[in-house]
Design a protein around this motif. Structure first.
Motif, PDB file in Angstrom:
ATOM      1  N   SER A  37       0.840  -1.473   0.047  1.00 49.80           N
ATOM      2  CA  SER A  37      -0.260   0.059  -0.299  1.00 49.80           C
ATOM      3  C   SER A  37       0.920   1.360   0.092  1.00 49.80           C
ATOM      4  O   SER A  37       2.214   1.258   0.584  1.00 49.80           O
ATOM      5  CB  SER A  37      -0.427  -0.121   1.246  1.00 49.80           C
ATOM      6  OG  SER A  37      -0.369  -0.394   2.458  1.00 49.80           O
ATOM      7  N   THR A  38       0.427   2.560  -0.310  1.00 48.60           N
ATOM      8  CA  THR A  38       0.893   3.541   0.409  1.00 48.60           C
ATOM      9  C   THR A  38       1.450   3.729   0.878  1.00 48.60           C
ATOM     10  O   THR A  38       2.711   4.945   1.002  1.00 48.60           O
ATOM     11  CB  THR A  38       0.206   4.882  -0.472  1.00 48.60           C
ATOM     12  OG1 THR A  38      -0.763   4.527  -1.391  1.00 48.60           O
ATOM     13  CG2 THR A  38       0.438   5.819  -0.585  1.00 48.60           C
ATOM     14  N   SER A  39       1.332   3.725   2.390  1.00 50.52           N
ATOM     15  CA  SER A  39       1.659   4.476   2.978  1.00 50.52           C
ATOM     16  C   SER A  39       3.654   3.586   3.447  1.00 50.52           C
ATOM     17  O   SER A  39       3.761   3.606   4.398  1.00 50.52           O
ATOM     18  CB  SER A  39       1.211   3.557   4.497  1.00 50.52           C
ATOM     19  OG  SER A  39       0.776   2.226   4.334  1.00 50.52           O
ATOM     20  N   MET A  40       3.464   2.581   2.934  1.00 51.73           N
ATOM     21  CA  MET A  40       4.846   1.540   2.801  1.00 51.73           C
ATOM     22  C   MET A  40       5.917   2.129   2.309  1.00 51.73           C
ATOM     23  O   MET A  40       6.712   2.210   2.280  1.00 51.73           O
ATOM     24  CB  MET A  40       4.742  -0.184   1.880  1.00 51.73           C
ATOM     25  CG  MET A  40       4.003  -0.839   2.543  1.00 51.73           C
ATOM     26  SD  MET A  40       4.191  -1.323   3.942  1.00 51.73           S
ATOM     27  CE  MET A  40       5.869  -2.441   3.541  1.00 51.73           C
ATOM     28  N   CYS A  41       5.522   3.622   1.641  1.00 53.40           N
ATOM     29  CA  CYS A  41       6.503   4.600   0.970  1.00 53.40           C
ATOM     30  C   CYS A  41       7.177   5.408   2.138  1.00 53.40           C
ATOM     31  O   CYS A  41       7.738   6.128   2.324  1.00 53.40           O
ATOM     32  CB  CYS A  41       5.604   5.186   0.189  1.00 53.40           C
ATOM     33  SG  CYS A  41       5.582   4.463  -1.732  1.00 53.40           S
ATOM     34  N   ALA A  42       6.189   5.040   3.487  1.00 55.65           N
ATOM     35  CA  ALA A  42       6.891   6.254   4.795  1.00 55.65           C
ATOM     36  C   ALA A  42       8.345   5.888   4.830  1.00 55.65           C
ATOM     37  O   ALA A  42       9.020   4.377   4.947  1.00 55.65           O
ATOM     38  CB  ALA A  42       6.190   5.469   5.975  1.00 55.65           C
ATOM     39  N   THR A  43       8.895   6.863   5.335  1.00 55.08           N
ATOM     40  CA  THR A  43      10.598   7.016   6.065  1.00 55.08           C
ATOM     41  C   THR A  43      10.530   6.782   6.795  1.00 55.08           C
ATOM     42  O   THR A  43      12.342   6.776   7.218  1.00 55.08           O
ATOM     43  CB  THR A  43      10.816   8.484   5.472  1.00 55.08           C
ATOM     44  OG1 THR A  43      10.900   9.338   6.222  1.00 55.08           O
ATOM     45  CG2 THR A  43      10.941   7.761   3.891  1.00 55.08           C
TER      46      THR A  43
END
Length: 299
Positions: A37-43
């Motif tokens: 999901s998009t949240s897996m782009c969290a740094t």
């Protein structure tokens, strides 16, 4: 005496005796259901969550030299089986490397996809009810204690926002005696969302994500899906007789994957041995009759 033993063996066979045996890990299927999901782009995990999860999953796949079948389900707003269960390490590694992100988190749908893949390998596992009919599952239902050798390992960094209810999916896993090990990945304070060009999918937020990212103060309504729903993940694991793990950084995630083979040490699997007793009984009876006829010819 032989005839009596034969009849006794046949009688035991009719009772359908069972025995417990350990199934080697090389004879099982492990389905990895991985959040894209998009949240897996969290740094908050360096360089970002999806890159760290790819590295850990790849190391896990490459470390299975025992012939274990591994399959991969990728999920965001929907779930799909990327690689059916296989021992082809190269195919698995390439699939993991090719993950791209998209909006949504379909935890329940990913669980059902993993069960479906297992059912194709193990005739003792019925295909899931993808229509999700019937009464909603209750977390208080009895926990299974007799498992099939195949398992699901589900990794996510957020909360379900699409697809089948995760608890309903966990109940279907429990009904089929499939354990679902869950992993919650990431911190409770995501700093920003930034993905590389190769990690971006058909997401409406792809532009901002690839151009400096989205800062924490800009996350807004996304935040509720970025923070891990630990209650649901723990419940899923409990309902299926498995375990929930929490990993807040890449090192902890690698440790979780390293622990998995020990954690999923296979339970004793019951198998019916009726045919053994029926065969032995028939052979004893035939032997008894043959010896009797020979005895009568001699005397």
């Amino acid at each position: 005496a032989l005839l009596v033993l034969g009849v006794a063996s046949l009688a035991v066979g009719v009772a359908r005796p069972r025995t417990e045996t350990k199934v080697p890990l090389s004879q099982t299927t492990i389905m990895l259901a991985l959040d894209t999901s998009t949240s897996m782009c969290a740094t908050d995990v360096d360089p970002n969550r999806i890159a760290a999860s790819q590295a850990a999953a790849t190391a896990f796949v490459e470390g299975r030299a025992d012939g274990t079948r591994i399959g991969i389900v990728a999920f965001s707003g929907s779930a799909q089986t990327v690689v059916p269960p296989t021992t082809d390490t190269e195919q698995l590694v390439n699939a993991i490397a090719g993950f791209t992100t998209s909006r949504g988190t379909a935890i329940g749908s990913a669980t059902l996809k993993a069960i479906e893949a297992i059912s194709q390998e193990n005739p003792d596992v019925a295909p899931p009810d993808t229509q999700n009919e019937g009464a909603p599952a209750s977390p208080g239902d009895d926990v299974i204690d007799d498992f099939v050798p195949d398992i699901v390992v589900l990794l996510t960094d957020g909360a379900a926002s699409a697809g089948v209810d995760p608890i309903d999916a966990a109940q279907q896993a429990a009904d089929r005696r499939v354990r679902v090990f869950t992993i919650g990945f990431g911190t409770d304070d995501p700093e920003s969302l930034v993905c590389s060009r190769s990690q971006l999918g058909a997401d409406a937020l792809a532009g901002p994500l690839g151009n400096g990212g989205i800062r924490a103060d800009q996350l807004g309504d996304l935040r509720q899906f970025i923070v891990i729903d630990e209650v649901t993940l723990q419940t899923m694991a409990d309902m299926t007789g498995a375990e929930y793990f929490r990993a807040q950084d890449a090192e902890q995630l690698a440790e979780v994957f390293e622990q998995l083979p020990a954690q999923i040490e296979l339970q004793n699997v019951e198998s019916e041995i009726t045919v053994v007793f029926l065969t032995a009984g028939a052979l004893l009876a035939v032997l008894a009759v043959g010896l009797s006829l020979r005895w009568n010819r001699i005397y």
